[in-house]
Write a protein that holds these residues in place. Sequence first.
Motif, PDB file in Angstrom:
ATOM      1  N   GLN A  15      23.401   5.346 -35.609  1.00 21.67           N
ATOM      2  CA  GLN A  15      21.884   4.407 -34.660  1.00 21.67           C
ATOM      3  C   GLN A  15      22.086   4.724 -33.356  1.00 21.67           C
ATOM      4  OE1 GLN A  15      21.542   0.593 -33.981  1.00 21.67           O
ATOM      5  NE2 GLN A  15      20.056   0.164 -35.919  1.00 21.67           N
ATOM      6  N   CYS A  35      22.510  -1.984 -38.816  1.00 22.07           N
ATOM      7  CA  CYS A  35      23.465  -1.272 -38.392  1.00 22.07           C
ATOM      8  C   CYS A  35      24.660  -1.602 -38.730  1.00 22.07           C
ATOM      9  CB  CYS A  35      23.618  -0.494 -37.062  1.00 22.07           C
ATOM     10  SG  CYS A  35      24.443   1.000 -37.216  1.00 22.07           S
ATOM     11  N   ASN A  89      27.501  -0.985 -41.602  1.00 19.78           N
ATOM     12  CA  ASN A  89      28.784   0.181 -41.174  1.00 19.78           C
ATOM     13  C   ASN A  89      30.058  -1.206 -41.427  1.00 19.78           C
ATOM     14  OD1 ASN A  89      28.594   2.898 -39.774  1.00 19.78           O
ATOM     15  ND2 ASN A  89      26.662   1.655 -39.111  1.00 19.78           N
ATOM     16  N   TYR A 140      26.270   1.200 -33.057  1.00 15.33           N
ATOM     17  CA  TYR A 140      27.398   2.231 -34.186  1.00 15.33           C
ATOM     18  C   TYR A 140      28.310   1.688 -33.493  1.00 15.33           C
ATOM     19  CZ  TYR A 140      29.047   5.780 -36.454  1.00 15.33           C
ATOM     20  OH  TYR A 140      29.520   6.894 -37.327  1.00 15.33           O
TER      21      TYR A 140
END
Length: 259
Positions: free
Chosen positions: A93, A108, A112, A160
């Motif tokens: 992202q 996100c 992750n 991120y």
Amino acid sequence: MGRPLAEQVAVVTGSTRGIGLAIATRLTEHGVTVVVNGRDPERVEVAVHALGRRAYGVPADVTTLAGTARLAAEAAQRFGRVDLLVNNAGMAQAKPTLDVSIEEWQTCLDTNLTATFLCSQAFGRIMLGTAEKGIAAGGAIVNVSSMVGGVTGSPMRAAYAAAKAGVVALTKVLAAEWGPAIRCNAVAPGYVETDMTALLDAEGRIDVEAIGRKTPMGRMAFPSEIADAVVLLASPAAAFVTGATLVVDGGFMVGAPWA
Ligand code: NDP
């Protein structure tokens, strides 16, 4: 010392393409039996077919409790144990922090970081032998973090980088909490040639040529080079390595022309 690679059963999340597929490929080359995962059943089938007889597919969304529970249950039922979990599924992202919506932030973080937590919990139970049918008493986890967030910051990567920093922190916690039964390490790749970076390049959000110039190795990584680092951390050669983050960036961070 863990089992030799050729006797291991591994689960690699997000292994239908990119780095995950390269990890699955390398592991099967070393004789590991690999459970391939991704959300798209067709892509899972294609990857399993390409990897050959040592591969078994379980489509599942690893951001959900139901998805990770099913992935773990199917792997344990099929093979009786899991020796290695590679938390690789992730998404990029790249946008200005002021423009990131709460939904984008959450997606996100879920992809992750939360997925890494949920899978570690589900497979940790199996590896520690505390799952209902668990018989294994040890194993290894390798988490795929990133140079961005895992080690350094970067503009336009709020969610991120926060997620990948969280992955490094989670790696240390699990190493401390589950040792000696489970070793837990992370890799922090620099820029790697995958669909993810191709998209960022197409959107003008990374400059592939500039990355090559700043990198002592002169280019972005091939997915297989990240896979080799994962194999190292998974193997008995890393028997005393836990809680570590291995940077695989071709020297990008030391190569930047700071002055
Ligand atoms: P890709 O986008 O090429 O592949 C991502 C893989 O993850 C696909 O197989 C995708 O399959 C799967 N996936 C995504 N979301 C989910 C989900 N919710 N559940 C299950 N599977 C999922 O990514 P890369 O190979 O580039 O990246 C892999 C990892 O490496 C990521 O964690 C990334 O952050 C990290 N990384 C990548 C770098 C790079 O330069 N490429 C640099 C540093 C770190 P499907 O869409 O079908 O679900």
